[in-house]
Write a protein that holds these residues in place. Structure first.
Motif, PDB file in Angstrom:
ATOM      1  N   ALA A   1      -4.993   7.714   1.942  1.00  0.00           N
ATOM      2  CA  ALA A   1      -4.656   8.348   0.453  1.00  0.00           C
ATOM      3  C   ALA A   1      -4.654   7.102  -0.473  1.00  0.00           C
ATOM      4  O   ALA A   1      -5.282   7.039  -1.675  1.00  0.00           O
ATOM      5  N   VAL A   2      -3.764   5.955  -0.253  1.00  0.00           N
ATOM      6  CA  VAL A   2      -3.811   4.781  -0.829  1.00  0.00           C
ATOM      7  C   VAL A   2      -5.081   4.133  -0.928  1.00  0.00           C
ATOM      8  O   VAL A   2      -5.669   3.870  -1.963  1.00  0.00           O
ATOM      9  N   GLU A   3      -5.934   4.207   0.023  1.00  0.00           N
ATOM     10  CA  GLU A   3      -7.612   3.409  -0.007  1.00  0.00           C
ATOM     11  C   GLU A   3      -8.217   4.229  -0.937  1.00  0.00           C
ATOM     12  O   GLU A   3      -8.966   3.708  -1.548  1.00  0.00           O
ATOM     13  N   ARG A   4      -8.177   5.550  -1.003  1.00  0.00           N
ATOM     14  CA  ARG A   4      -9.176   6.489  -1.651  1.00  0.00           C
ATOM     15  C   ARG A   4      -8.649   6.509  -3.013  1.00  0.00           C
ATOM     16  O   ARG A   4      -9.621   6.655  -3.771  1.00  0.00           O
ATOM     17  N   TYR A   5      -7.536   6.767  -3.258  1.00  0.00           N
ATOM     18  CA  TYR A   5      -6.830   7.109  -4.720  1.00  0.00           C
ATOM     19  C   TYR A   5      -6.141   6.009  -5.413  1.00  0.00           C
ATOM     20  O   TYR A   5      -5.989   6.001  -6.753  1.00  0.00           O
TER      21      TYR A   5
END
Length: 190
Positions: free
Chosen positions: A131-135
């Motif tokens: 989630a952190v990597e994508r958003y």
């Protein structure tokens, strides 16, 4: 349009919490796992992992069609991070203590292998990292569901969202288990 993504390791409460929260917020709910199965948006069944392999391009396209014109949307599921980053307002990552998660998954009838795979993913923060990597960390809200009912988690989430809270680093299962000298209990099969 306001889009909220709710993701997390299987067993953390995504479906139950999303259903309750969608009613509270008057949001349209897309349950991605159910959508994949219902509309056969998969390419094959993976016998070894005991799961269908979603056709990600078709899932992305179908989600875009479904949510078009909706004012407030909750997209729930492990595949939920398929939504384009520029379309998402908040990503909620539900977390659960590994011991409790193991019991939840056993109660849901998961095989020993699937229980271990998912508990290990929870310990290693796989869904949070994705989630952190994508958003980006500024759009992620991590919530611990351990020891809470879906209603309690939905109520907490509703309050945090109303306050505009975004936070990561809520739990450290790896550190907790390391301190307790219990990592081998979870990772001996790797």
């Amino acid at each position: 349009m306001e889009i909220l993504v709710i993701t997390g390791t299987p067993g953390t409460g995504k479906t139950s919490v999303s259903r309750i929260l969608a009613k509270k917020l008057g949001a349209f709910l897309v349950e991605v796992g159910e959508l994949v199965l219902r509309e056969k948006l998969y390419s094959r069944y993976d016998q070894e992992r005991e799961t269908y392999v979603a056709d990600l391009a078709r899932v992305r396209e179908r989600i875009a069609e479904i949510i078009r014109g909706k004012e407030k949307v909750i997209i729930e599921g492990h595949y939920a991070p398929l939504v384009a980053p520029d379309e998402v307002d908040v990503v909620v990552v539900l977390r659960c203590d590994p011991d409790e998660l193991r019991e939840r998954l056993k109660e849901q009838g998961y095989s020993e292998r699937k229980v271990a795979e998912n508990v290990n993913a929870e310990i290693l923060d796989v869904c949070l990292c994705e989630a952190v990597e994508r958003y980006g960390g500024d759009r992620v809200l991590e919530v611990d569901t351990s020891g809470k009912t879906p209603e309690e988690t939905a109520r907490e989430l509703e309050q945090l969202l109303a306050k505009g809270v975004r936070r990561i680093g809520v739990v450290d299962w790896l550190g907790k288990l390391d301190k307790e000298g219990r990592l081998g209990e979870f990772f001996r099969s790797l």
